[in-house]
Design a protein around this motif. Structure first.
Motif: not given
Length: 301
Positions: A18-19, A26-28, A32-33, A37-40
């Motif tokens: 899940i983004l 925004r996207e499921i 997903l690419t 700079d994202v928190e996972i």
């Protein structure tokens, strides 16, 4: 994680992603690419699902949990609204709202409609809103009105319109935004608990403030305004901006009025069974509508 999408097109995704950006999904999907700079959040072996929506709850009564396990509806009105509620101070409402909202979060509920009908003063109102905001839950604050015993020489609550001044104060002040974490609705008495003149005034107030209105509906012999919802509809004040709660004893004709107007329905099966009534879920589904659900009160737990 194992994503329960509640979307027939997507289904349930084991090992799904899940983004989320700016607080919105925004996207499921799978794999997903994303950038560096994202928190996972690793949700392996966990369910990821929408939070429950509690569509009808009197949070101020949380401190009275399990008090009414063997009460009938008249017992409830006599003991709670006729005795306990008038003794509540603003801090009591705050504590009930805060502990109740935190309990909802703990049980997986992320959104609640707090049907607050013990706000006898603006301080009670503000204390209840404070509790919701402090808890951090997404909430609709149902601004209600009290149902005290009739004082000698005074009017019964059925003849007293909704407190317009306090409702306007909140609507134009701290709950003016419709996209905030805590928003506002009007928890009105409706024809079961007020005269037709008062009911019409209260429905109009909700329209004036551009708010959802919600009312307890039984259509029992004790209904105050015998004209019921047919009169509300005839005045052009009944529509999708009204929420009908319970309606167990409403007859087929009244349900046709509801269906024609496109109201929303909320069933509270645990509470309704306590009063030996059958839930409206089947009747609402048969009419092509989908009911929302709520526990109503913790008094019977």
């Amino acid at each position: 994680g194992w994503v329960v999408t509640v979307d027939p097109a997507l289904g349930d995704l084991r090992g799904g992603d899940i983004l989320i950006e700016d607080g919105l999904i925004r996207e499921i999907g799978r794999g997903l690419t994303v950038g560096d700079d994202v928190e996972i959040i690793d949700a392996t072996d966990r369910l990821v699902m929408p939070g429950f929506v509690n569509a009808h709850h009197h949070l101020w009564q949380t401190g009275l949990r399990s008090l009414a396990g063997n009460w009938t509806s008249p017992d409830y009105h006599r003991n709670v609204h006729g005795n306990i509620a008038p003794r509540y101070q603003p801090h009591d409402s705050y504590l009930g709202g805060l502990i109740g909202a935190l309990g909802q979060i703990d049980s997986g509920t992320t959104t609640v409609l707090d049907w607050c009908h013990n706000n006898s003063t603006p301080d009670h109102t503000d204390a209840s809103i404070d509790a919701l905001e402090e808890a951090g839950i997404r909430a609709v604050f149902g601004h209600g009105s009290v149902k005290p015993p009739t004082q000698e020489g005074g009017k019964p609550f059925s003849e007293v319109p909704h407190p317009r001044g306090d409702a306007e104060r909140v609507r134009t002040g701290r709950l003016a935004a419709d996209d905030a974490l805590v928003t506002m609705a009007l928890a009105i008495k409706g024809p079961d608990y007020s005269t037709i003149d008062v009911s019409l005034q209260d429905f109009q107030l909700a329209r004036d403030l551009d708010l959802l209105s919600s009312a307890h509906v039984w259509n029992k012999a004790s209904r105050v305004a015998k004209e019921g919802y047919a009169a509300i509809a005839a005045a052009g004040l009944l529509g999708p901006d009204h929420n009908v709660v319970h309606a167990n004893c409403s007859d087929a004709a009244e349900f046709e009025v509801f269906f024609d107007a496109g109201v929303t329905f909320t069933a509270t099966p645990a509470c309704e069974l306590q009063s030996n009534d059958v839930s409206i879920i089947g009747r609402v589904l048969a009419g092509g509508f989908a009911p929302s659900l709520g526990p109503d009160t913790e008094l019977y737990l």
